[in-house]
Write a protein that holds these residues in place. Sequence first.
Motif, short mmCIF file in Angstrom:
data_model
loop_
_atom_site.label_atom_id
_atom_site.label_comp_id
_atom_site.label_asym_id
_atom_site.label_seq_id
_atom_site.Cartn_x
_atom_site.Cartn_y
_atom_site.Cartn_z
N PRO A 52 1.13 13.50 -11.80
CA PRO A 52 1.59 14.63 -11.26
C PRO A 52 1.28 15.96 -10.36
CG PRO A 52 3.03 14.54 -12.93
CD PRO A 52 2.04 12.83 -12.66
N ARG A 53 -0.73 16.44 -11.34
CA ARG A 53 -1.20 17.17 -11.46
C ARG A 53 -2.35 16.79 -9.62
NH1 ARG A 53 -4.01 17.24 -16.51
NH2 ARG A 53 -4.38 15.30 -16.15
N ILE A 54 -2.08 15.57 -8.98
CA ILE A 54 -3.07 14.79 -7.71
C ILE A 54 -2.20 16.03 -7.33
CG2 ILE A 54 -3.63 13.86 -6.58
CD1 ILE A 54 -4.34 11.93 -9.22
N LYS A 55 -3.44 16.38 -6.21
CA LYS A 55 -2.73 16.64 -4.83
C LYS A 55 -1.66 16.10 -4.40
CE LYS A 55 -4.74 19.73 -0.45
NZ LYS A 55 -5.73 19.36 0.02
N PRO A 56 -0.61 16.09 -3.84
CA PRO A 56 -0.19 15.25 -2.64
C PRO A 56 -0.91 14.83 -1.97
CG PRO A 56 1.23 17.57 -2.70
CD PRO A 56 -0.58 17.80 -3.61
N THR A 57 -0.40 13.51 -1.03
CA THR A 57 -0.83 13.63 0.23
C THR A 57 0.08 13.26 1.42
OG1 THR A 57 1.01 10.98 -0.07
CG2 THR A 57 -2.04 11.62 -0.82
N GLN A 100 0.56 -1.59 0.23
CA GLN A 100 0.12 -0.19 0.05
C GLN A 100 0.94 1.31 0.14
OE1 GLN A 100 -2.33 -1.06 3.37
NE2 GLN A 100 -4.26 -0.54 2.12
N SER A 101 0.51 2.17 -0.83
CA SER A 101 1.48 3.71 -0.39
C SER A 101 0.56 4.21 0.92
CB SER A 101 0.62 4.39 -1.92
OG SER A 101 -0.55 4.75 -1.65
N CYS A 102 2.04 4.90 1.08
CA CYS A 102 2.00 5.73 2.69
C CYS A 102 1.80 7.32 2.37
CB CYS A 102 2.59 5.17 3.77
SG CYS A 102 3.44 3.50 3.76
N GLU A 103 3.02 8.12 0.99
CA GLU A 103 2.38 8.92 0.50
C GLU A 103 2.35 8.64 -1.05
OE1 GLU A 103 1.76 10.76 2.37
OE2 GLU A 103 3.17 11.57 4.03
N ILE A 104 2.67 9.58 -1.34
CA ILE A 104 2.66 10.34 -3.47
C ILE A 104 3.01 11.60 -3.12
CG2 ILE A 104 2.18 9.59 -5.03
CD1 ILE A 104 0.47 7.57 -4.72
N ILE A 105 4.47 12.21 -3.30
CA ILE A 105 4.46 13.85 -3.26
C ILE A 105 4.75 13.47 -4.32
CG2 ILE A 105 4.96 15.69 -2.06
CD1 ILE A 105 4.51 13.90 0.66
N HIS A 106 4.15 14.65 -5.64
CA HIS A 106 4.96 15.85 -6.37
C HIS A 106 5.34 16.92 -6.18
CE1 HIS A 106 3.35 12.22 -8.98
NE2 HIS A 106 2.10 12.42 -8.53
N GLY A 107 6.90 17.40 -6.82
CA GLY A 107 6.82 18.57 -6.40
C GLY A 107 8.26 18.46 -7.46
N VAL A 108 9.18 19.32 -6.76
CA VAL A 108 10.20 19.71 -7.86
C VAL A 108 11.30 19.29 -7.39
CG1 VAL A 108 11.52 21.49 -8.27
CG2 VAL A 108 9.55 21.76 -8.50
N LEU A 109 13.07 18.99 -7.73
CA LEU A 109 13.68 18.03 -6.92
C LEU A 109 14.37 18.75 -5.95
CD1 LEU A 109 15.28 15.09 -7.03
CD2 LEU A 109 17.06 16.34 -8.24
N SER A 110 15.15 19.95 -6.58
CA SER A 110 16.15 21.24 -5.35
C SER A 110 15.42 22.10 -6.77
CB SER A 110 17.32 20.82 -5.45
OG SER A 110 18.14 20.58 -7.24
N PRO A 111 15.86 23.76 -5.75
CA PRO A 111 15.55 25.02 -6.45
C PRO A 111 16.61 25.28 -7.57
CG PRO A 111 15.51 25.23 -3.79
CD PRO A 111 15.89 23.33 -4.51
#
Length: 285
Positions: A255-260, A61-72
Motif C-alpha cells: 500500500p505504500r506504492i504510488k497509485p497508478t 494484466q493490471s490496469c489500475e492499482i490504487i491504495h487509499g481510504v474507503l471513505s472519510p
Amino acid sequence: MEQSGEHESWEAEEELADASVTIGLGKTGDESGYHTRNDPASPFQRQTAIDQRGLIEVKCQSCEIIHGVLSPDADEWATLLVYQINLDTTKRSRRILSSTVKFEFSSSTPGGRAPRIHEFAPSGRTALLPTTRDQMLVRGVEAGVDSGAMGLANAGVSLKWEKTSSQTTSDEARVSGSTLSDDFGRNVGACWALSENGSIKSGVPSQLRCAMLLARDDAGPFQCKITIAVEADWKSALFRLFGTTPTDDPVLFDPRIKPTNRLCKDYDLDNLAAVNLEELAEVRC
C-alpha cells in the motif's frame, strides 16, 4: 485412400501433441517456462499476472492499482484494483467453451486478516450475443393397409393424423460474477464464470475487464492468488482439455506504492468508495 488416412492420422497426432504442451500446464506443477514469477528486484504489484501462450492464449494484466481510504467516515483502508483478462485461440477452428477467473486475497503477514471485497463489477449475470430459434414439431400416426372381408386388402386406405406445434428457444453468452468466502463467511475473493452461446458456438467473450474495491483493516502488505481455468473444444471432437494456472506466483501488494492512473480517471484517495466500478468494467466479444 491409405495416403489420405495416414495424412489425417499424422495431422491428428500433431494436434494432440500440440495441445498437450501449448498451454504449459501440468497436474504435477512441472516447470514448463510459462509460469509467471515475481521479480526479486521488484516483487510488488507486477503488471502481468498471468501470461499463457500456445494454442490457447490467456493473459491477465493490471490496469489500475490504487491504495487509499474507503471513505472519510469509515475507519478502513481501501484498494481499488482493475484487471483485464484476454482469452483467445491461435486457430480459428478452435474455441473456448467456458472459463473461470478467480481472485483470492490474503494477508502477507502470518495471522493477519485478509482484505475483503467491498464491491466488484461486473456483478450478477451479463448476457451477450443473445439468439432465438424457432422450431417446428410434427407428431403423427399413420395407419397401415386395412384387410377387408375374406382377407382381401383394401388398397388406398392409408390415413395419417398430424399435429404440428412450434416453440422458440433462446441462448446467449454469459459472464456471471460472484464473491468467494472463507471459512468464516468473509468475502475474500471474486469470481467470474464465462460461457459461450452454444447455439452459434461463439466461444466465450474474448475480453473481460473487472474492477474490485477492497476494504482493509491495516496498511500492511497483502497478496492475491489469481487462477484462470479454461475448457476448450477441439475440432476433432476427440477430447476436451481442462487447464488451470495454479503455479503462477501470487501478486504481492504494498500500500505504500504510488497509485497508478492508466485509465485516466479522477480518483479521490480519501473516498475510493465513491468510484463507480461499473464504469471501469467491460466485457467484449
